[in-house]
Design a protein around this motif. Sequence first.
Motif, PDB file in Angstrom:
ATOM      1  N   GLY A  26       0.619  -1.166   0.078  1.00 22.76           N
ATOM      2  CA  GLY A  26       0.319  -0.031  -0.077  1.00 22.76           C
ATOM      3  C   GLY A  26       0.844   1.203   0.017  1.00 22.76           C
ATOM      4  O   GLY A  26       0.433   2.104   0.699  1.00 22.76           O
ATOM      5  N   GLU A  27       1.914   1.238  -0.714  1.00 23.06           N
ATOM      6  CA  GLU A  27       2.757   2.401  -1.003  1.00 23.06           C
ATOM      7  C   GLU A  27       3.499   2.852   0.448  1.00 23.06           C
ATOM      8  O   GLU A  27       3.705   3.759   0.516  1.00 23.06           O
ATOM      9  CB  GLU A  27       2.166   3.914  -1.665  1.00 23.06           C
ATOM     10  CG  GLU A  27       1.591   3.404  -2.764  1.00 23.06           C
ATOM     11  CD  GLU A  27       0.954   4.409  -3.665  1.00 23.06           C
ATOM     12  OE1 GLU A  27       0.971   5.800  -3.001  1.00 23.06           O
ATOM     13  OE2 GLU A  27       0.554   4.589  -4.760  1.00 23.06           O
ATOM     14  N   ASN A  28       3.746   1.802   1.211  1.00 25.00           N
ATOM     15  CA  ASN A  28       4.407   1.908   2.756  1.00 25.00           C
ATOM     16  C   ASN A  28       5.930   1.824   2.197  1.00 25.00           C
ATOM     17  O   ASN A  28       6.743   2.573   2.841  1.00 25.00           O
ATOM     18  CB  ASN A  28       4.029   1.046   3.388  1.00 25.00           C
ATOM     19  CG  ASN A  28       2.651   1.141   3.989  1.00 25.00           C
ATOM     20  OD1 ASN A  28       2.386   2.234   4.636  1.00 25.00           O
ATOM     21  ND2 ASN A  28       1.691   0.405   3.894  1.00 25.00           N
ATOM     22  N   ILE A  29       6.417   1.084   1.421  1.00 22.54           N
ATOM     23  CA  ILE A  29       7.762   1.196   1.025  1.00 22.54           C
ATOM     24  C   ILE A  29       8.194   2.455   0.232  1.00 22.54           C
ATOM     25  O   ILE A  29       7.144   2.663  -0.670  1.00 22.54           O
ATOM     26  CB  ILE A  29       8.145  -0.167   0.269  1.00 22.54           C
ATOM     27  CG1 ILE A  29       9.746  -0.253  -0.118  1.00 22.54           C
ATOM     28  CG2 ILE A  29       7.428  -0.422  -1.125  1.00 22.54           C
ATOM     29  CD1 ILE A  29       9.868  -1.531  -0.877  1.00 22.54           C
ATOM     30  N   PRO A  30       9.257   2.855   0.705  1.00 20.70           N
ATOM     31  CA  PRO A  30       9.561   4.110   0.099  1.00 20.70           C
ATOM     32  C   PRO A  30       9.960   4.001  -1.550  1.00 20.70           C
ATOM     33  O   PRO A  30      10.358   2.840  -2.222  1.00 20.70           O
ATOM     34  CB  PRO A  30      11.019   4.417   0.462  1.00 20.70           C
ATOM     35  CG  PRO A  30      10.917   3.929   1.882  1.00 20.70           C
ATOM     36  CD  PRO A  30      10.193   2.689   1.705  1.00 20.70           C
ATOM     37  N   LEU A  31       9.402   4.807  -2.615  1.00 21.31           N
ATOM     38  CA  LEU A  31       9.425   4.560  -3.772  1.00 21.31           C
ATOM     39  C   LEU A  31      10.929   4.418  -4.502  1.00 21.31           C
ATOM     40  O   LEU A  31      11.003   3.759  -5.234  1.00 21.31           O
ATOM     41  CB  LEU A  31       8.649   5.795  -4.357  1.00 21.31           C
ATOM     42  CG  LEU A  31       8.737   5.927  -6.182  1.00 21.31           C
ATOM     43  CD1 LEU A  31       8.197   4.634  -6.633  1.00 21.31           C
ATOM     44  CD2 LEU A  31       8.288   7.010  -6.898  1.00 21.31           C
ATOM     45  N   ASP A  32      11.729   4.849  -3.837  1.00 17.82           N
ATOM     46  CA  ASP A  32      13.086   4.755  -4.298  1.00 17.82           C
ATOM     47  C   ASP A  32      13.547   3.552  -3.959  1.00 17.82           C
ATOM     48  O   ASP A  32      14.335   2.813  -4.865  1.00 17.82           O
ATOM     49  CB  ASP A  32      13.997   5.951  -3.406  1.00 17.82           C
ATOM     50  CG  ASP A  32      13.905   7.430  -4.048  1.00 17.82           C
ATOM     51  OD1 ASP A  32      13.267   7.594  -4.967  1.00 17.82           O
ATOM     52  OD2 ASP A  32      14.618   8.322  -3.354  1.00 17.82           O
ATOM     53  N   LEU A  33      13.320   2.984  -2.958  1.00 18.92           N
ATOM     54  CA  LEU A  33      13.678   1.536  -2.623  1.00 18.92           C
ATOM     55  C   LEU A  33      12.856   0.599  -3.474  1.00 18.92           C
ATOM     56  O   LEU A  33      13.439  -0.424  -3.997  1.00 18.92           O
ATOM     57  CB  LEU A  33      13.544   1.438  -1.329  1.00 18.92           C
ATOM     58  CG  LEU A  33      13.757  -0.056  -0.636  1.00 18.92           C
ATOM     59  CD1 LEU A  33      15.111  -0.513  -0.639  1.00 18.92           C
ATOM     60  CD2 LEU A  33      13.155  -0.174   0.822  1.00 18.92           C
ATOM     61  N   HIS A  34      11.424   1.016  -3.768  1.00 18.21           N
ATOM     62  CA  HIS A  34      10.889  -0.053  -4.825  1.00 18.21           C
ATOM     63  C   HIS A  34      11.320   0.008  -5.992  1.00 18.21           C
ATOM     64  O   HIS A  34      11.578  -1.165  -6.511  1.00 18.21           O
ATOM     65  CB  HIS A  34       9.544   0.434  -4.594  1.00 18.21           C
ATOM     66  CG  HIS A  34       8.200  -0.381  -5.105  1.00 18.21           C
ATOM     67  ND1 HIS A  34       7.194  -0.174  -5.049  1.00 18.21           N
ATOM     68  CD2 HIS A  34       8.349  -1.509  -6.109  1.00 18.21           C
ATOM     69  CE1 HIS A  34       6.578  -1.266  -5.678  1.00 18.21           C
ATOM     70  NE2 HIS A  34       7.285  -2.013  -6.264  1.00 18.21           N
ATOM     71  N   LEU A  35      11.705   0.974  -6.414  1.00 26.82           N
ATOM     72  CA  LEU A  35      12.181   1.383  -7.897  1.00 26.82           C
ATOM     73  C   LEU A  35      13.610   0.732  -7.845  1.00 26.82           C
ATOM     74  O   LEU A  35      14.039   0.103  -9.052  1.00 26.82           O
ATOM     75  CB  LEU A  35      12.322   2.742  -8.190  1.00 26.82           C
ATOM     76  CG  LEU A  35      11.088   3.327  -8.721  1.00 26.82           C
ATOM     77  CD1 LEU A  35      11.307   5.058  -8.821  1.00 26.82           C
ATOM     78  CD2 LEU A  35      10.475   2.758  -9.950  1.00 26.82           C
ATOM     79  N   ASP A  36      14.385   0.710  -6.788  1.00 27.20           N
ATOM     80  CA  ASP A  36      15.695   0.177  -6.874  1.00 27.20           C
ATOM     81  C   ASP A  36      15.851  -1.504  -7.208  1.00 27.20           C
ATOM     82  O   ASP A  36      16.436  -1.897  -7.863  1.00 27.20           O
ATOM     83  CB  ASP A  36      16.526   0.511  -5.581  1.00 27.20           C
ATOM     84  CG  ASP A  36      17.935  -0.153  -5.777  1.00 27.20           C
ATOM     85  OD1 ASP A  36      18.809   0.452  -6.333  1.00 27.20           O
ATOM     86  OD2 ASP A  36      18.075  -1.200  -4.812  1.00 27.20           O
ATOM     87  N   MET A  37      14.793  -1.973  -6.387  1.00 32.36           N
ATOM     88  CA  MET A  37      14.672  -3.484  -6.546  1.00 32.36           C
ATOM     89  C   MET A  37      14.244  -3.843  -8.060  1.00 32.36           C
ATOM     90  O   MET A  37      14.481  -4.681  -8.675  1.00 32.36           O
ATOM     91  CB  MET A  37      13.777  -3.971  -5.529  1.00 32.36           C
ATOM     92  CG  MET A  37      13.504  -5.488  -5.804  1.00 32.36           C
ATOM     93  SD  MET A  37      14.901  -6.624  -5.759  1.00 32.36           S
ATOM     94  CE  MET A  37      14.876  -6.545  -3.660  1.00 32.36           C
ATOM     95  N   VAL A  38      13.230  -2.916  -8.505  1.00 34.24           N
ATOM     96  CA  VAL A  38      12.629  -3.315  -9.652  1.00 34.24           C
ATOM     97  C   VAL A  38      13.607  -3.201 -11.024  1.00 34.24           C
ATOM     98  O   VAL A  38      13.799  -3.819 -11.709  1.00 34.24           O
ATOM     99  CB  VAL A  38      11.486  -2.446  -9.935  1.00 34.24           C
ATOM    100  CG1 VAL A  38      11.030  -2.430 -11.576  1.00 34.24           C
ATOM    101  CG2 VAL A  38      10.278  -2.775  -9.252  1.00 34.24           C
ATOM    102  N   GLY A  39      14.522  -2.079 -10.646  1.00 33.97           N
ATOM    103  CA  GLY A  39      15.671  -1.886 -11.524  1.00 33.97           C
ATOM    104  C   GLY A  39      16.642  -3.115 -11.521  1.00 33.97           C
ATOM    105  O   GLY A  39      17.071  -3.337 -12.741  1.00 33.97           O
ATOM    106  N   ARG A  40      16.864  -3.576 -10.324  1.00 34.54           N
ATOM    107  CA  ARG A  40      17.853  -4.795 -10.203  1.00 34.54           C
ATOM    108  C   ARG A  40      17.216  -5.916 -10.959  1.00 34.54           C
ATOM    109  O   ARG A  40      17.881  -6.692 -11.829  1.00 34.54           O
ATOM    110  CB  ARG A  40      18.073  -5.154  -8.646  1.00 34.54           C
ATOM    111  CG  ARG A  40      18.946  -4.062  -8.134  1.00 34.54           C
ATOM    112  CD  ARG A  40      19.169  -4.365  -6.435  1.00 34.54           C
ATOM    113  NE  ARG A  40      19.845  -3.227  -5.976  1.00 34.54           N
ATOM    114  CZ  ARG A  40      20.983  -3.362  -5.741  1.00 34.54           C
ATOM    115  NH1 ARG A  40      21.819  -4.331  -6.002  1.00 34.54           N
ATOM    116  NH2 ARG A  40      21.672  -2.237  -5.166  1.00 34.54           N
TER     117      ARG A  40
END
Length: 260
Positions: free
Chosen positions: A60-74
């Motif tokens: 529910g958008e509790n994870i910071p977006l930067d962290l979320h995007l970092d994992m997706v990028g990996r």
Amino acid sequence: MTDLATRARTLLDLHTAPEILVLTNVWDVVSAQVVAATEGVRALATASHGIAATFGYEDGENIPLDLHLDMVGRIAAAVDLPLSMDMEAGYGDAGETARRAVEKGVVGGNLEDQMKPLDDAVAAVEAVVRAGRDAGIDFVLNARTDAFLRAEAGADRSELLAEAVRRGRAFLEAGAPVVFVPGVVAREEIEALVEGLGRGKLTVISVPGRSLPARELQDLGVARVSTGPFTQRVALTALQDAVVEMVGGGVLPPGTRALN
């Protein structure tokens, strides 16, 4: 960007092909690599619930977006298949979130409407589509309506179907190629959604013990079926079962494969 454009076009073509697109949702690099290496897999999708849980956050958008995007990028960097990201509701700016996702190698994504006013939900869809166009790719937006998920207990299912179709049609007109309606597993309701949205326009989630097999969904005209948080739960179930066996005096499963 040419490679991304090719991946985006491939992902779009997979949604319009006669064969249903089965997307197994992944949550980290190793899960993505295992799924991508499996015969028959043609694309990948992340699950926000799974990625959030990996880092100890509630969905529910509790994870910071930067962290979320970092994992997706990996994940995107670790596989050669088209990747779709669960963008949740867009983190307050759906277009900007989509733009940043594309920069990470993403070529498609889910976007929740959370039953916001339809004009606002359509504007968010348009913003994501525009972000993809500005990046030079056909971003494959899986526009999600929460008509069923956010309905009150005992709500009239026929009215919910009508609302899902109304919103879904608006999202399609705004440029989303497909519409995601979670909360629907019954054959007759899926048939009604396909009739209302058109064949090859509906995507659904597979719920353990409740959903129709993928081949039957294909026959009904569903474009895509994904697994959401359930694949991570499959993995965690296997882990817990192995632990129970070990602490009970047993051994690890003999069929365990060296997948990493």
